[in-house]
Write an enzyme that holds these catalytic residues in place. Structure first.
Site, mmCIF file in Angstrom:
data_model
loop_
_atom_site.group_PDB
_atom_site.id
_atom_site.type_symbol
_atom_site.label_atom_id
_atom_site.label_comp_id
_atom_site.label_asym_id
_atom_site.label_seq_id
_atom_site.Cartn_x
_atom_site.Cartn_y
_atom_site.Cartn_z
ATOM 1 N N MET A 1 -99.182 58.329 -9.927
ATOM 2 C CA MET A 1 -100.250 58.609 -8.974
ATOM 3 C C MET A 1 -101.106 59.774 -9.480
ATOM 4 O O MET A 1 -101.839 60.398 -8.697
ATOM 5 C CB MET A 1 -99.679 58.928 -7.594
ATOM 6 C CG MET A 1 -98.911 57.737 -7.013
ATOM 7 S SD MET A 1 -98.802 57.751 -5.220
ATOM 8 C CE MET A 1 -97.886 59.249 -4.955
ATOM 9 N N GLU B 1 -95.089 67.649 -16.522
ATOM 10 C CA GLU B 1 -94.183 67.379 -17.639
ATOM 11 C C GLU B 1 -93.238 66.206 -17.339
ATOM 12 O O GLU B 1 -92.808 65.508 -18.250
ATOM 13 C CB GLU B 1 -93.416 68.667 -17.963
ATOM 14 C CG GLU B 1 -92.721 68.705 -19.291
ATOM 15 C CD GLU B 1 -93.591 68.295 -20.483
ATOM 16 O OE1 GLU B 1 -93.061 67.580 -21.346
ATOM 17 O OE2 GLU B 1 -94.781 68.664 -20.535
ATOM 18 N N GLY B 2 -92.912 65.987 -16.053
ATOM 19 C CA GLY B 2 -92.062 64.845 -15.700
ATOM 20 C C GLY B 2 -92.724 63.532 -16.088
ATOM 21 O O GLY B 2 -92.115 62.660 -16.727
ATOM 22 N N HIS B 3 -94.009 63.399 -15.737
ATOM 23 C CA HIS B 3 -94.748 62.189 -16.117
ATOM 24 C C HIS B 3 -94.845 62.078 -17.644
ATOM 25 O O HIS B 3 -94.699 60.999 -18.220
ATOM 26 C CB HIS B 3 -96.180 62.228 -15.572
ATOM 27 C CG HIS B 3 -96.285 62.299 -14.078
ATOM 28 N ND1 HIS B 3 -96.741 63.416 -13.415
ATOM 29 C CD2 HIS B 3 -96.003 61.391 -13.114
ATOM 30 C CE1 HIS B 3 -96.753 63.191 -12.112
ATOM 31 N NE2 HIS B 3 -96.302 61.972 -11.898
ATOM 32 N N GLN C 1 -98.483 53.294 0.560
ATOM 33 C CA GLN C 1 -97.155 53.899 0.576
ATOM 34 C C GLN C 1 -97.124 55.227 1.325
ATOM 35 O O GLN C 1 -96.084 55.874 1.404
ATOM 36 C CB GLN C 1 -96.596 54.039 -0.838
ATOM 37 C CG GLN C 1 -97.237 55.121 -1.682
ATOM 38 C CD GLN C 1 -96.735 55.064 -3.116
ATOM 39 O OE1 GLN C 1 -97.007 54.133 -3.856
ATOM 40 N NE2 GLN C 1 -95.991 56.077 -3.536
ATOM 41 N N GLY D 1 -89.247 57.266 -13.280
ATOM 42 C CA GLY D 1 -88.408 58.461 -13.266
ATOM 43 C C GLY D 1 -87.278 58.308 -12.263
ATOM 44 O O GLY D 1 -87.477 57.757 -11.184
ATOM 45 N N LYS E 1 -86.232 60.686 -10.718
ATOM 46 C CA LYS E 1 -86.606 61.635 -9.656
ATOM 47 C C LYS E 1 -86.738 60.870 -8.334
ATOM 48 O O LYS E 1 -86.291 61.323 -7.294
ATOM 49 C CB LYS E 1 -87.928 62.315 -10.039
ATOM 50 C CG LYS E 1 -88.691 62.931 -8.913
ATOM 51 C CD LYS E 1 -88.165 64.281 -8.612
ATOM 52 C CE LYS E 1 -88.793 64.976 -7.431
ATOM 53 N NZ LYS E 1 -89.951 64.434 -6.821
ATOM 54 N N ASP E 2 -87.395 59.716 -8.400
ATOM 55 C CA ASP E 2 -87.533 58.844 -7.230
ATOM 56 C C ASP E 2 -86.472 57.753 -7.371
ATOM 57 O O ASP E 2 -86.781 56.607 -7.701
ATOM 58 C CB ASP E 2 -88.945 58.275 -7.191
ATOM 59 C CG ASP E 2 -89.984 59.367 -7.105
ATOM 60 O OD1 ASP E 2 -90.271 59.811 -5.993
ATOM 61 O OD2 ASP E 2 -90.472 59.816 -8.158
ATOM 62 N N SER F 1 -92.626 67.997 -9.519
ATOM 63 C CA SER F 1 -93.269 67.061 -8.601
ATOM 64 C C SER F 1 -94.724 67.469 -8.436
ATOM 65 O O SER F 1 -95.041 68.667 -8.424
ATOM 66 C CB SER F 1 -92.573 67.108 -7.236
ATOM 67 O OG SER F 1 -93.398 66.494 -6.258
HETATM 68 P P1 AMP Z 1 -95.654 59.794 -9.074
HETATM 69 O O1 AMP Z 1 -96.923 60.146 -9.767
HETATM 70 O O2 AMP Z 1 -95.087 60.918 -8.265
HETATM 71 O O3 AMP Z 1 -95.729 58.493 -8.344
HETATM 72 O O4 AMP Z 1 -94.582 59.568 -10.228
HETATM 73 C C1 AMP Z 1 -94.822 58.632 -11.248
HETATM 74 C C2 AMP Z 1 -93.556 58.430 -12.009
HETATM 75 O O5 AMP Z 1 -93.131 59.655 -12.580
HETATM 76 C C3 AMP Z 1 -92.406 57.937 -11.119
HETATM 77 O O6 AMP Z 1 -91.645 56.963 -11.824
HETATM 78 C C4 AMP Z 1 -91.618 59.196 -10.899
HETATM 79 O O7 AMP Z 1 -90.244 58.968 -10.635
HETATM 80 C C5 AMP Z 1 -91.804 59.901 -12.232
HETATM 81 N N1 AMP Z 1 -91.537 61.334 -12.086
HETATM 82 C C6 AMP Z 1 -92.108 62.171 -11.197
HETATM 83 N N2 AMP Z 1 -91.575 63.407 -11.315
HETATM 84 C C7 AMP Z 1 -90.636 63.334 -12.281
HETATM 85 C C8 AMP Z 1 -89.712 64.260 -12.856
HETATM 86 N N3 AMP Z 1 -89.653 65.525 -12.443
HETATM 87 N N4 AMP Z 1 -88.895 63.831 -13.830
HETATM 88 C C9 AMP Z 1 -88.944 62.532 -14.242
HETATM 89 N N5 AMP Z 1 -89.781 61.612 -13.744
HETATM 90 C C10 AMP Z 1 -90.614 61.996 -12.772
#
Ligand code: AMP
Length: 293
Positions: free
Chosen positions: A32, A37-39, A63, A149, A151-152, A187
């Site tokens: 999104m 760094e997670g992404h 969502q 990730g 994370k979710d 996050s």
């Molecule tokens: P989002 O932009 O929050 O929808 O996340 C996009 C993707 O990045 C999802 O698959 C999340 O699980 C993953 N993600 C978000 N934060 C992290 C994190 N801290 N470590 C690993 N993956 C992450």
């Protein structure tokens, strides 16, 4: 190198079909935006495994609940494109809402058991929105290896289930959680935290680690494992911002089914495949975290 940016499904498909015709393997990272760094760790995992990496950036309205943060969710496409260029991302797909949800649309995807409980119980409609947009992305981007990730965690398990149930020609990979130096799971929503809240937030990760340590030391009474975690999330006599627990639960890692216990209250679930999941509110921010035991 700057990624090629697409906003329309038709042009994206034409481009990716050309790459597939040249036998390129496609890795996809759905996000999104508001990248951190997670992404980027998912992008690197995709780069390691696939010839071409596609990152999707779409803040998915379906969502978010009516009282959630859709309107204020951080958006900064320029910055995201800059970060992705530094990871040598090949393609970015950033559609408008009308591209993914044309006015005449009326279809939703619902995954049953795995979306019940945990976040599903507290965010009505959330996982229907997630399943719907991920199904659309599978069809828009096409066959490939999709990186999510852990994370979710519930989202990842739900996507695995849906991909298998609906016979999507995709591989779903779950990647490890990336944390800040103090253990807070990264996050996009962490930017909402005040300085005081930010200082309290690492208690979530610390609580999960403490429960895991107890489990690994042989404790197999779920009530004691949860009590240990709770005592760190909400320490007695603590001053400062309070972490209000929405859920704190031990589940079977593969299915997210509730764990089973014997007559003495001891775990009868396999000892190697449990996950401890938590959601908590800190001020107006909702945080989630989890740890495989
Ligand atoms: P989002 O932009 O929050 O929808 O996340 C996009 C993707 O990045 C999802 O698959 C999340 O699980 C993953 N993600 C978000 N934060 C992290 C994190 N801290 N470590 C690993 N993956 C992450």
């Amino acid at each position: 190198m700057t990624a090629l940016l697409f906003e329309h499904v038709s042009r994206l498909r034409t481009h990716l079909d050309g790459l597939r015709a040249r036998s390129q393997s496609i890795g996809v990272v759905p996000t999104m935006g508001a990248l951190h760094e997670g992404h980027l760790s998912l992008v690197r995992a995709a780069k390691d495994r696939c010839g071409v990496v596609v990152v999707t950036i779409f803040v998915n309205p379906t969502q978010f609940g009516p009282n959630e943060d859709f309107a204020k969710y951080p958006r900064n496409l320029e910055r995201d494109l800059d970060l992705l260029a530094r990871q040598d991302t090949d393609v970015v797909f950033a559609p408008a809402v009308s591209e993914m949800y044309p006015p005449s649309e009326q279809t939703r995807v619902r995954v049953t058991q795995v979306s019940e409980g945990l976040c599903g119980a507290h965010r009505p409609g959330h996982f229907e929105g997630v399943a719907t947009i991920v199904a659309k992305l599978f069809n828009a981007v096409g066959p490939g290896v999709y990186f999510f990730g852990r994370k979710d965690y519930q989202q990842w398990r739900l996507v695995e289930r849906m991909a298998s149930d609906l016979l999507f020609p995709v591989v779903v990979v779950g990647c490890p959680i990336v944390r800040e130096h103090d253990g807070l799971a990264m996050s996009s929503r962490n930017v909402y935290l005040s300085a005081e809240e930010r200082a309290a937030a690492p208690r979530l990760g610390a609580a999960l680690s403490a429960a895991r340590a107890l489990y690994r030391a042989g404790e197999c009474d779920p009530a004691l494992l949860l009590a240990r975690a709770r005592s760190i999330i909400q320490p007695e006599g603590s001053v400062g911002p309070e972490l209000r627990i929405e859920y704190l639960e031990l589940r079977e890692a593969a299915t997210l089914a509730p764990v089973t216990v014997d007559g003495a209250g001891r775990l009868t679930s396999g000892r190697s495949d449990l996950v401890l999941l938590v959601a908590a509110h800190l001020g107006t921010t909702r945080l989630i975290d989890n740890l495989e035991l």
